[in-house]
Design a protein around this motif. Structure first.
Motif, PDB file in Angstrom:
ATOM      1  N   GLU A 122       0.736  -1.146  -0.157  1.00  0.00           N
ATOM      2  CA  GLU A 122      -0.300  -0.216   0.110  1.00  0.00           C
ATOM      3  C   GLU A 122       1.060   1.259  -0.079  1.00  0.00           C
ATOM      4  O   GLU A 122       0.740   2.182  -0.542  1.00  0.00           O
ATOM      5  CB  GLU A 122      -0.605   0.003   0.955  1.00  0.00           C
ATOM      6  CG  GLU A 122      -1.708   1.427   1.156  1.00  0.00           C
ATOM      7  CD  GLU A 122      -2.576   0.764   2.507  1.00  0.00           C
ATOM      8  OE1 GLU A 122      -3.787   2.055   2.945  1.00  0.00           O
ATOM      9  OE2 GLU A 122      -2.293   0.491   3.177  1.00  0.00           O
ATOM     10  N   GLU A 123       1.756   1.192   0.480  1.00  0.00           N
ATOM     11  CA  GLU A 123       2.930   2.163   0.540  1.00  0.00           C
ATOM     12  C   GLU A 123       3.481   2.629  -0.506  1.00  0.00           C
ATOM     13  O   GLU A 123       4.006   3.887  -0.796  1.00  0.00           O
ATOM     14  CB  GLU A 123       3.775   2.206   1.697  1.00  0.00           C
ATOM     15  CG  GLU A 123       5.079   3.248   2.308  1.00  0.00           C
ATOM     16  CD  GLU A 123       6.084   2.715   3.224  1.00  0.00           C
ATOM     17  OE1 GLU A 123       7.052   3.777   3.261  1.00  0.00           O
ATOM     18  OE2 GLU A 123       5.965   1.602   3.988  1.00  0.00           O
ATOM     19  N   ASN A 124       3.785   1.646  -1.337  1.00  0.00           N
ATOM     20  CA  ASN A 124       4.111   2.627  -3.225  1.00  0.00           C
ATOM     21  C   ASN A 124       3.339   2.078  -3.764  1.00  0.00           C
ATOM     22  O   ASN A 124       3.601   2.501  -4.907  1.00  0.00           O
ATOM     23  CB  ASN A 124       5.173   0.544  -3.148  1.00  0.00           C
ATOM     24  CG  ASN A 124       6.689   0.806  -1.720  1.00  0.00           C
ATOM     25  OD1 ASN A 124       7.058   1.552  -2.160  1.00  0.00           O
ATOM     26  ND2 ASN A 124       7.195  -0.148  -1.062  1.00  0.00           N
ATOM     27  N   MET A 125       2.019   2.499  -2.970  1.00  0.00           N
ATOM     28  CA  MET A 125       1.432   2.119  -4.824  1.00  0.00           C
ATOM     29  C   MET A 125       1.216   3.967  -5.226  1.00  0.00           C
ATOM     30  O   MET A 125       0.961   4.817  -4.127  1.00  0.00           O
ATOM     31  CB  MET A 125       0.129   1.731  -3.895  1.00  0.00           C
ATOM     32  CG  MET A 125      -0.638   0.475  -3.933  1.00  0.00           C
ATOM     33  SD  MET A 125      -1.951  -0.432  -3.072  1.00  0.00           S
ATOM     34  CE  MET A 125      -3.038   0.735  -4.056  1.00  0.00           C
ATOM     35  N   LYS A 126       0.601   4.214  -6.542  1.00  0.00           N
ATOM     36  CA  LYS A 126       0.826   4.679  -6.141  1.00  0.00           C
ATOM     37  C   LYS A 126      -0.347   6.198  -5.860  1.00  0.00           C
ATOM     38  O   LYS A 126      -0.536   7.204  -5.816  1.00  0.00           O
ATOM     39  CB  LYS A 126       0.583   5.441  -8.089  1.00  0.00           C
ATOM     40  CG  LYS A 126       0.279   6.679  -8.394  1.00  0.00           C
ATOM     41  CD  LYS A 126       0.441   7.079 -10.785  1.00  0.00           C
ATOM     42  CE  LYS A 126       1.067   8.222 -10.408  1.00  0.00           C
ATOM     43  NZ  LYS A 126       0.495   8.015 -12.114  1.00  0.00           N
ATOM     44  N   ASN A 127      -1.528   5.165  -6.317  1.00  0.00           N
ATOM     45  CA  ASN A 127      -3.002   5.918  -5.435  1.00  0.00           C
ATOM     46  C   ASN A 127      -3.218   4.990  -4.672  1.00  0.00           C
ATOM     47  O   ASN A 127      -4.482   3.967  -4.262  1.00  0.00           O
ATOM     48  CB  ASN A 127      -3.725   5.343  -6.408  1.00  0.00           C
ATOM     49  CG  ASN A 127      -5.551   6.124  -6.614  1.00  0.00           C
ATOM     50  OD1 ASN A 127      -5.070   7.004  -5.462  1.00  0.00           O
ATOM     51  ND2 ASN A 127      -6.388   5.833  -7.278  1.00  0.00           N
ATOM     52  N   LYS A 128      -2.993   5.571  -3.208  1.00  0.00           N
ATOM     53  CA  LYS A 128      -3.047   4.155  -1.913  1.00  0.00           C
ATOM     54  C   LYS A 128      -4.768   4.512  -1.883  1.00  0.00           C
ATOM     55  O   LYS A 128      -5.410   3.947  -0.619  1.00  0.00           O
ATOM     56  CB  LYS A 128      -2.441   6.045  -1.071  1.00  0.00           C
ATOM     57  CG  LYS A 128      -1.181   5.353  -1.061  1.00  0.00           C
ATOM     58  CD  LYS A 128      -0.506   5.824   0.298  1.00  0.00           C
ATOM     59  CE  LYS A 128       0.878   5.907   0.153  1.00  0.00           C
ATOM     60  NZ  LYS A 128       1.674   6.760  -1.333  1.00  0.00           N
ATOM     61  N   LYS A 129      -5.324   5.385  -2.037  1.00  0.00           N
ATOM     62  CA  LYS A 129      -7.064   5.093  -1.943  1.00  0.00           C
ATOM     63  C   LYS A 129      -7.967   4.233  -2.322  1.00  0.00           C
ATOM     64  O   LYS A 129      -8.361   3.979  -2.609  1.00  0.00           O
ATOM     65  CB  LYS A 129      -7.668   6.837  -2.447  1.00  0.00           C
ATOM     66  CG  LYS A 129      -7.345   7.916  -1.850  1.00  0.00           C
ATOM     67  CD  LYS A 129      -8.108   9.298  -2.238  1.00  0.00           C
ATOM     68  CE  LYS A 129      -7.555  10.398  -1.107  1.00  0.00           C
ATOM     69  NZ  LYS A 129      -8.353  12.155  -1.974  1.00  0.00           N
ATOM     70  N   VAL A 179      -7.958  -2.954  -4.493  1.00  0.00           N
ATOM     71  CA  VAL A 179      -7.044  -3.786  -4.931  1.00  0.00           C
ATOM     72  C   VAL A 179      -7.456  -4.975  -4.104  1.00  0.00           C
ATOM     73  O   VAL A 179      -6.925  -5.640  -4.797  1.00  0.00           O
ATOM     74  CB  VAL A 179      -5.738  -2.837  -4.921  1.00  0.00           C
ATOM     75  CG1 VAL A 179      -4.952  -4.629  -5.318  1.00  0.00           C
ATOM     76  CG2 VAL A 179      -5.583  -1.788  -5.999  1.00  0.00           C
ATOM     77  N   VAL A 180      -6.984  -4.655  -2.939  1.00  0.00           N
ATOM     78  CA  VAL A 180      -6.350  -5.495  -1.882  1.00  0.00           C
ATOM     79  C   VAL A 180      -8.334  -6.578  -2.332  1.00  0.00           C
ATOM     80  O   VAL A 180      -7.964  -8.345  -1.888  1.00  0.00           O
ATOM     81  CB  VAL A 180      -6.315  -5.624  -0.809  1.00  0.00           C
ATOM     82  CG1 VAL A 180      -7.777  -5.272   0.395  1.00  0.00           C
ATOM     83  CG2 VAL A 180      -5.630  -7.052   0.101  1.00  0.00           C
ATOM     84  N   GLY A 181      -9.177  -5.555  -1.955  1.00  0.00           N
ATOM     85  CA  GLY A 181     -10.866  -7.090  -1.779  1.00  0.00           C
ATOM     86  C   GLY A 181     -10.445  -8.068  -3.666  1.00  0.00           C
ATOM     87  O   GLY A 181     -10.717  -9.068  -3.416  1.00  0.00           O
ATOM     88  N   LEU A 182      -9.998  -7.275  -4.379  1.00  0.00           N
ATOM     89  CA  LEU A 182     -10.401  -7.922  -5.538  1.00  0.00           C
ATOM     90  C   LEU A 182      -9.062  -8.972  -5.665  1.00  0.00           C
ATOM     91  O   LEU A 182      -9.385  -9.934  -6.212  1.00  0.00           O
ATOM     92  CB  LEU A 182      -9.870  -7.158  -6.929  1.00  0.00           C
ATOM     93  CG  LEU A 182     -10.777  -6.327  -7.450  1.00  0.00           C
ATOM     94  CD1 LEU A 182     -11.011  -5.105  -8.471  1.00  0.00           C
ATOM     95  CD2 LEU A 182     -12.126  -6.943  -7.524  1.00  0.00           C
ATOM     96  N   ALA A 183      -7.186  -9.082  -5.617  1.00  0.00           N
ATOM     97  CA  ALA A 183      -6.752  -9.754  -5.100  1.00  0.00           C
ATOM     98  C   ALA A 183      -7.026 -10.806  -3.889  1.00  0.00           C
ATOM     99  O   ALA A 183      -6.526 -12.000  -4.647  1.00  0.00           O
ATOM    100  CB  ALA A 183      -5.293  -8.781  -4.273  1.00  0.00           C
ATOM    101  N   LEU A 184      -7.414 -11.016  -3.278  1.00  0.00           N
ATOM    102  CA  LEU A 184      -8.058 -12.237  -2.261  1.00  0.00           C
ATOM    103  C   LEU A 184      -8.874 -12.911  -2.584  1.00  0.00           C
ATOM    104  O   LEU A 184      -9.498 -13.620  -2.366  1.00  0.00           O
ATOM    105  CB  LEU A 184      -8.925 -11.540  -0.706  1.00  0.00           C
ATOM    106  CG  LEU A 184      -7.108 -11.033   0.041  1.00  0.00           C
ATOM    107  CD1 LEU A 184      -8.229 -10.464   1.727  1.00  0.00           C
ATOM    108  CD2 LEU A 184      -5.977 -11.726  -0.046  1.00  0.00           C
ATOM    109  N   ALA A 185     -10.419 -11.793  -3.225  1.00  0.00           N
ATOM    110  CA  ALA A 185     -11.612 -13.060  -3.973  1.00  0.00           C
ATOM    111  C   ALA A 185     -10.836 -13.466  -5.390  1.00  0.00           C
ATOM    112  O   ALA A 185     -11.427 -14.491  -5.387  1.00  0.00           O
ATOM    113  CB  ALA A 185     -12.467 -11.601  -4.345  1.00  0.00           C
ATOM    114  N   THR A 186      -9.837 -13.442  -5.955  1.00  0.00           N
ATOM    115  CA  THR A 186     -10.219 -13.344  -6.905  1.00  0.00           C
ATOM    116  C   THR A 186      -8.278 -14.879  -6.565  1.00  0.00           C
ATOM    117  O   THR A 186      -8.587 -15.842  -6.987  1.00  0.00           O
ATOM    118  CB  THR A 186      -7.756 -12.961  -7.257  1.00  0.00           C
ATOM    119  OG1 THR A 186      -8.895 -11.585  -8.304  1.00  0.00           O
ATOM    120  CG2 THR A 186      -7.831 -14.006  -8.821  1.00  0.00           C
TER     121      THR A 186
END
Length: 227
Positions: free
Chosen positions: A63-70, A75-82
């Motif tokens: 998250e710290e290295n994301m360009k758009n932290k909002k 992102v994390v929801g889609l990643a875990l769902a995948t």
């Protein structure tokens, strides 16, 4: 990228090989049986699920290295769902075809061949290269404390020192320090969730320990009988 490609390839390979083997399994002299709940499998299931979703230790740094932290929640929801979807697909295919005879890993059930060999090789490399990620959080904190940063070293020197330090962490299996008093800052729902996880873990520990002790006693009885 390599991890994503190998994972998708492995999921497809497992599903295809499983259903390709379905007719052989169904027509075998000992067709598979199915159980609604297998309580003795709870400990290994909990361990597998915990490991499968264990990447949360690096979430703060991602998250710290994301360009758009909002966009982190999405992102994390889609990643875990995948991830959950892929695990569910493999679980369904494996258990549907092999039932209670499904082994861990499911590779052991699949028909031998080039596809299985490639999938096994890919996943082995993937696991070996992914395992060090679990040490990232701890490594970054210690590296900052030891001043292994570009503020004090050249890029190449920093890279070499970090590689050396993290290799050392892997070799000696250094764990990540966890605060003993973090529960004080938790919300009531977070605290209840952690209590629930602990209760389920304790139940799994009891069931697993009981099953292991009974299996050990059976082995001793068989040894006495054979002697």
């Amino acid at each position: 990228v390599f991890g994503s490609v190998t994972t998708f390839f492995t999921v497809i390979a497992i599903v295809v090989l499983s259903f390709a083997d379905l007719s052989n399994v169904v027509n075998s002299p000992d067709p598979p049986s199915y159980s609604i709940v297998v309580f003795t499998g709870l400990p290994i299931a909990l361990a597998s699920i915990s490991f499968s979703f264990g990447g949360n230790c690096v979430f703060p740094h991602i998250e710290e290295n994301m360009k758009n932290k909002k966009s982190w929640n999405i992102v994390v929801g889609l990643a875990l769902a995948t991830c959950a979807a892929m695990y569910a697909i493999i679980a369904f295919a494996g258990y549907y075809v092999y039932g209670d005879d499904t082994m861990s890993p499911v590779f052991l059930n699949l028909p031998k061949g080039l596809v299985l060999t490639i999938a096994t090789l890919f996943m082995t490399i993937h696991v070996l290269t992914t395992a060090p990620i679990y040490l990232t959080s701890f490594a970054i904190e210690v590296e900052q404390y030891l001043k292994i940063t570009r503020e004090f070293y050249s890029p190449w020197a920093e890279l070499a020192l970090r590689a050396l330090f993290r290799t050392g962490l892997i070799v000696i299996c250094t764990g990540i320090a966890i605060s003993l008093f973090g529960w004080k800052s938790m919300s009531i729902w977070a605290l209840l969730w952690n209590i629930f996880v602990m209760v389920v873990g304790i139940i799994g520990c009891i069931i697993g320990s009981t099953d292991a002790i009974l299996a050990l006693l059976r082995d001793f009885r068989e040894m006495d009988t054979n002697n």
